[in-house]
Design an enzyme around this catalytic site. Structure first.
Site, PDB file in Angstrom:
ATOM      1  N   VAL A 140      74.520  66.633  15.128  1.00  0.00           N
ATOM      2  CA  VAL A 140      74.607  66.455  16.198  1.00  0.00           C
ATOM      3  C   VAL A 140      75.831  67.320  16.121  1.00  0.00           C
ATOM      4  O   VAL A 140      75.746  68.293  17.195  1.00  0.00           O
ATOM      5  CB  VAL A 140      75.881  65.156  16.578  1.00  0.00           C
ATOM      6  N   ASP A 141      76.590  68.066  15.174  1.00  0.00           N
ATOM      7  CA  ASP A 141      76.452  69.551  15.208  1.00  0.00           C
ATOM      8  C   ASP A 141      76.349  70.608  16.127  1.00  0.00           C
ATOM      9  O   ASP A 141      76.705  71.974  16.070  1.00  0.00           O
ATOM     10  CB  ASP A 141      77.999  69.869  14.296  1.00  0.00           C
ATOM     11  N   GLU A 244      87.530  69.385  17.326  1.00  0.00           N
ATOM     12  CA  GLU A 244      88.311  68.253  16.074  1.00  0.00           C
ATOM     13  C   GLU A 244      88.283  69.458  15.226  1.00  0.00           C
ATOM     14  O   GLU A 244      89.857  69.789  14.318  1.00  0.00           O
ATOM     15  CB  GLU A 244      87.542  67.235  14.673  1.00  0.00           C
ATOM     16  N   LEU A 295      80.827  57.378  18.895  1.00  0.00           N
ATOM     17  CA  LEU A 295      80.103  56.816  19.957  1.00  0.00           C
ATOM     18  C   LEU A 295      79.346  58.470  20.341  1.00  0.00           C
ATOM     19  O   LEU A 295      78.964  58.267  21.255  1.00  0.00           O
ATOM     20  CB  LEU A 295      81.534  56.777  20.918  1.00  0.00           C
TER      21      LEU A 295
END
Length: 417
Positions: A140-141, A244, A295
């Site tokens: 997903v990165d 993050e 999520l």
């Protein structure tokens, strides 16, 4: 019939569409009459000789992987050391492969997984064992080199942008007497692709998110607080999206919690609550925050149709490359046009992908450092396009599949380290 078996394994954090890749691998191999084994919990399953016989799964169950999130065979965060530092795990893997006549190994993951597949291909050659190792992209990165994008990113990007837009409507409705600032944390340790995707939630300068904090830019708390204050004064409220991995000028993560994970990465402790506390303490605004965390990568109900197509295409190509004799390569996505969006799959060497992190291009970052450019929007838009909802049951919930995951009988002594 081809001699030998194919072993497929999932690695690292799973995505909304990684099982679609798994399904494509199994379906493609079946067309070529190749038996597929799956490693339970990634490379650890191969080391432990915990293998799953996918031939026990029905055609319908395999097809249902297309719309089922999570990792159907289990994944793991486990990084093998270099062979010169610890050769035993590699020798064990070759022993397992020999015992089960595994001639093709597909490792579905990110940078570290590409590195593992690359190293294993070299070890197999040293042992003169006929093994084709194929890395299959997933993260997903969106930080893998060479490939235009990573399967899993488009759906996480869509979820992020939709969530930010919906939350912003809530904040705007309540701002007069309640929340003035909302902080939304996204994944991304060193690469701000998901943070950039949040920018798709709005188009104008005052549309949410008004401020995006990228790991590619040094975090300046004083400047950040001043921008929040000015935004609330101008708009009446402010939505902040923070990666993050934002860090100070000295390299320290803003939310570093201490300790490291199994890959040696610093554990990050939650940048959203930290920023929210600073806004409340310094500016006095009422603040809410959220850390979507899992999520972002599990929201299959909001998957991108483009992302699903990518996930299935790399799975199919990985099998075809392996059976055609390719080794130490990864099927990557090559974009030829933004509008209309056109793409294809091509092989790329793992040596140029492994442990190479792709960050946001400077041209994607707005000059003030708090938003994205039109160039970024042209790149992101097609990756988030299209809907691919799962089937729903009578109770209003998605219908997902749970595989049998029948174990293959072990032939070797237990692996102990």
């Amino acid at each position: 019939m081809n001699r030998g078996r194919l072993l497929y394994a999932q690695s690292g954090g799973v995505t909304a569409v990684i099982n679609a890749t798994a399904g494509a691998v199994i379906e493609t191999a079946r067309k070529h009459k190749v038996e597929v084994l799956a490693a339970r919990n990634g490379i650890l399953g191969a080391l432990r000789e915990e293998l799953i016989n996918t031939s026990k799964e029905s055609r319908a169950a395999v097809a249902a992987l297309r719309h089922t999130p999570g990792g159907a065979f289990g994944s793991c965060r486990y990084k093998l050391k270099a062979p010169e530092q610890d050769r035993a795990p590699y020798e064990r893997l070759i022993d397992v492969f020999r015992a089960h006549d595994i001639r093709w190994f597909l490792y579905n993951g990110g940078n570290d997984s590409a590195d593992t597949a690359h190293k294993l291909s070299k070890i197999a050659a040293e042992f003169d064992y006929p093994l084709a190792c194929i890395g299959v992209p997933k993260t997903v990165d969106n930080d893998l080199a060479i490939t235009d994008c990573c399967p899993g990113f488009g759906s996480a990007a869509k979820y992020t942008a939709v969530s930010v837009r919906e939350a912003a409507l809530d904040v705007a409705a309540m701002a007069d007497t309640s929340t003035k600032v909302f902080v939304y944390e996204v994944m991304g340790r060193h690469a701000g692709w998901l943070a950039a995707a949040a920018g798709m939630a709005g188009a104008g300068t005052d549309d949410a998110p008004q401020l995006i904090l990228f790991p590619e830019r040094t975090f300046d708390e004083a400047a950040f607080l001043e921008r929040v204050k000015a935004t609330v004064a101008r708009v009446g409220w402010c939505v902040v999206v923070a990666s993050e991995g934002i860090h100070y000028a000295d390299g320290r993560f803003v939310a570093e919690a201490g300790g490291t994970d199994s890959f040696g990465h610093s554990q990050l402790g939650g940048v959203a609550p930290h920023l929210a506390a600073r806004v409340k303490d310094v500016l006095g605004f009422k603040v809410h925050w959220t850390v979507p965390d899992y999520l972002q990568r599990s929201a299959r109900h909001l998957a991108s149709a483009t992302d699903l197509a990518h996930a299935q295409a790399v799975g199919k190509a990985a099998v075809e490359y392996a059976l055609a004799g390719h080794n130490a390569v990864m099927p990557v996505i090559v974009r030829s046009s933004d509008a209309p969006y056109r793409w294809k799959i091509a092989p790329a060497p793992l040596a140029k992908i492994a442990n190479t992190e792709k960050t946001l291009p400077k041209t994607f970052l707005r000059r003030d450092g708090y938003g994205i450019t039109d160039t970024a929007r042209r790149y992101l838009a097609p990756l988030m396009r299209g809907e691919a909802p799962p089937p729903y049951g009578t109770g209003g919930l998605p219908k997902y599949v749970a595989l049998k995951n029948a174990a293959v009988a072990k032939k070797l002594p237990d692996w102990r380290r």
